[in-house]
Design a protein around this motif. Structure first.
Motif, PDB file in Angstrom:
ATOM      1  N   UNK A   1       0.818  -1.216   0.000  1.00  9.33           N
ATOM      2  CA  UNK A   1       0.000   0.000   0.000  1.00  9.33           C
ATOM      3  C   UNK A   1       0.849   1.260   0.000  1.00  9.33           C
ATOM      4  N   UNK A   2       2.177   1.094  -0.039  1.00  4.17           N
ATOM      5  CA  UNK A   2       3.076   2.249  -0.073  1.00  4.17           C
ATOM      6  C   UNK A   2       3.896   2.328  -1.359  1.00  4.17           C
ATOM      7  N   UNK A   3       3.757   1.333  -2.238  1.00  2.00           N
ATOM      8  CA  UNK A   3       4.487   1.396  -3.503  1.00  2.00           C
ATOM      9  C   UNK A   3       3.682   0.921  -4.709  1.00  2.00           C
ATOM     10  N   UNK A   4       2.535   0.266  -4.486  1.00  2.00           N
ATOM     11  CA  UNK A   4       1.807  -0.358  -5.585  1.00  2.00           C
ATOM     12  C   UNK A   4       1.292   0.604  -6.635  1.00  2.00           C
ATOM     13  N   UNK A   5       1.161   1.879  -6.303  1.00  2.00           N
ATOM     14  CA  UNK A   5       0.629   2.841  -7.267  1.00  2.00           C
ATOM     15  C   UNK A   5       1.674   3.634  -8.029  1.00  2.00           C
ATOM     16  N   UNK A   6       2.939   3.199  -7.973  1.00  2.00           N
ATOM     17  CA  UNK A   6       4.025   4.028  -8.503  1.00  2.00           C
ATOM     18  C   UNK A   6       3.832   4.416  -9.967  1.00  2.00           C
TER      19      UNK A   6
END
Length: 633
Positions: A157-162
């Protein structure tokens, strides 16, 4: 199995417990509501995000029921309070040149304005929500380019949307830096692969993803409302921070890093911004007591190290900070307030660690410690220490497991019968299911929901078709869910009730995309070893060489004694077969988009030797789906 059911309301003992909580807890303290609204710039209706095909990726519209001032009888009033706070969404100014987008996913996106562009800290779970968050920022602050992306830690939830904020070409060209803590890639992609299917299934209970949203269902996920349902992406870091005190200056912004490995995540760091007197503690100082062992499963986290990192942050940065922020929830402003906040968080993790060890050394078991350990008022009353995500009860058990493991030392528990056989014998000893259910109904009426859930679940395991037992077990779980202050406990109890009434939830898991590509070939072969059905493999033995042409690599994979082993960087001349393929071909097969045979027929896989061995190997692998039974046999 019945597919439709009516939820029940809260029983009188639940209502009484909620009234007691209203009297005991400081609901008159509205500081968090002021902080959660401070610096509001703007938002979009319901923070709604849709995919190109119209699918709803994220929306807070279903949570409008939380606008009611008073908690209903079916929700703990303390959890209702947090659920209301987690509904605040939009773009917020934290400090001059520092902004956060909150309420567009379970986590926050923090945006720091450099001299010419932006530093984006954490990119949410999916590309769609991350893109919407950045668009919201740009709608109010202008079309500034992204100069760097920072991953504070390894949870998706801290990198999946890069890829919602930057593309791979910009990173590859050096135009955008991707900064992360040392060990990021290894842990980010491996934690949910080897045991990923079991973790995903258990996450259904932790987050309540398949519960209806509402006063008798899912109201919150503690760290945020829920998890977005879009496209998970990943771009590998270009710059790893390895030691506390390292600095980076990006687009004129100086950042000082503090390493915090094996705290909330196996690879995590904190960030201090000297020019802005702002401190970001990632996920190590949020507005709740965190999980030391999530319901979904993970390696046990280290509360002693966690406490020490917070203590070190106080020493290094607190006296030079005017605002404390995290990658969940809302900031804390003012040096005195943030120091109090950090000291209370530090002491919470230290107290629970130390007191668990103290009781452990007196001979108490995990269950006895959980029943005994309580917090002093100075740690229990602050809202940010409440057990919305990790409770004292289950965190104490996690600490016990970390030090002593699963065995409590009593030989009666060394090799107990498996659940179904235990349940059948127990119910038989108790006089049969009818006698048990008769007593259980009396205990339910008396409000003994913990015991009723426990004993009726034994009946369910002994007689899974016993509808009366299933119904009473579900009713007990439901009341426990209504009682729970922890969002995780509520979700687990209510989802258990739902599955007893409807049956296990069907869900599919597709391994693919960026996380799959990010696995090393070693990790892929490790995962194949996990998928190997040892019984089917009995008596089989062969060796296959794997020669990868893009990227160049060589492996020898050996099946022997029902176990898969491999060696990297070499092949064996006496192998039964030698395969030549690309990594992309391997990924396509692993993700079930094709087969080895189809790739060979298409010319994308070349084989020398006994190709039948490859087909034989492929026939030995199990498939995993996250729909196995949990609350019934």
């Amino acid at each position: 199995m019945p597919q439709a059911y009516a939820r029940k309301g809260a029983e009188p003992p639940v209502v009484a417990a909620h009234r007691a909580a209203l009297a005991e807890l400081p609901f008159g303290d509205r500081q968090d509501f002021e902080d959660a609204a401070r610096g509001f710039v703007g938002t979009i209706p319901d923070a709604a995000v849709t995919a190109a095909d119209g699918r709803v990726i994220w929306s807070l519209a279903p949570y409008r029921f939380l606008e009611a001032d008073e908690a209903p009888d079916t929700v703990h009033p303390s959890l209702w309070r947090l659920a209301q706070l987690n509904c605040r969404h939009g773009l917020f100014e934290v400090a001059p040149r520092i902004y956060q987008v909150r309420g567009f996913d379970i986590a926050n996106m923090t945006i720091v304005e450099g001299d010419t562009g932006l530093i984006v800290i954490d990119t949410l779970t999916t590309a769609e929500t991350a893109r919407a968050a950045l668009e919201l920022y740009r709608a109010h602050r202008g079309p500034r380019p992204v100069k760097a992306v920072i991953y504070t830690h390894t949870h998706s939830d801290h990198w999946g949307g890069v890829k919602g904020v930057v593309d791979e070409a910009a990173v590859a060209s050096g135009a955008v830096a991707v900064i992360a803590p040392d060990g990021f890639m290894e842990h980010a992609v491996s934690e949910n692969v080897i045991a990923g299917n079991a973790m995903l299934r258990r996450a259904h209970y932790q987050f309540g993803m398949f519960l209806d949203v509402g006063v008798e269902g899912q109201v919150d996920a503690a760290l945020g409302k829920s998890i977005s349902r879009g496209t998970v992406t990943l771009i590998a870091p270009t710059d790893l921070v390895r030691e506390t005190g390292e600095t980076r200056t990006v687009d004129g912004v100086e950042m000082v890093f503090q390493m915090a490995p094996n705290s909330e995540a196996p690879a995590e760091f904190h960030i201090y911004f000297p020019a802005f007197r702002a401190l970001n503690l990632a996920e190590n100082a949020t507005h709740l007591f965190h999980n030391l062992l999530p319901f979904r499963g993970a390696e046990v986290r280290d509360p002693l190290a966690w406490s020490k990192y917070i203590n070190e942050a106080i020493e290094l940065f607190a006296s030079r900070s005017d605002v404390l922020m995290g990658q969940h929830h809302w900031p804390v402003w003012g040096q005195a307030r943030l120091q109090t906040f950090l000291r209370q968080a530090r002491d919470l993790y230290k107290y629970v660690h130390d007191q668990t060890l103290r009781l452990m050394n007196h001979g108490l078991t995990a269950a006895e410690i959980a029943e005994t350990l309580t917090l002093p008022d100075t740690l229990a009353r602050p809202w940010h220490n409440r057990g919305y995500y990790g409770t004292v009860r289950h965190n104490a058990k996690a600490i016990y497991q970390k030090y002593l493991g699963w065995f409590d030392g009593n030989p009666a528990n060394l090799d107990p019968l498996p659940p179904v056989e235990t349940a059948r014998s127990t119910i038989d000893y108790m006089g049969g299911a009818d006698a048990v259910l008769r007593r259980a109904r009396e205990d339910f009426a008396a409000g003994r929901y913990r015991w009723v859930a426990q004993v009726t679940n034994q009946v369910v395991f002994a007689e899974p078709g016993n509808q009366e037992a299933r119904a009473l077990n579900a009713d007990a779980f439901e009341q426990l869910g209504y009682l729970a202050e922890a969002a995780t406990w509520r979700n687990a109890y209510l989802f258990a009730a739902q599955e007893l009434r409807r049956g296990p939830t069907a869900a599919k898991r597709a391994v693919g995309g960026d996380p799959l590509k990010a696995l090393t070939i070693d990790m892929v072969f490790d995962f194949l070893g996990v998928r190997l059905n040892g019984q089917k493999a009995q008596g089989k033995a062969f060796t296959i060489n794997w020669v990868f042409t893009d990227p160049a690599a060589a492996y020898t994979l050996t099946l022997e004694n029902s176990a898969l082993s491999y060696l990297s960087g070499r092949t064996r001349p006496d192998a039964d077969a030698t395969l030549s393929l690309t990594r992309a071909t391997l990924d396509a097969v692993i993700s079930r988009r094709t087969t080895f045979l189809a790739e060979a027929q298409a010319g994308r896989l070349k084989a020398d030797g006994n190709l039948a061995k490859l087909a034989e190997l492929a026939s030995l692998f199990d498939d995993f789906t996250p729909d196995f039974a949990i609350v019934e046999p």
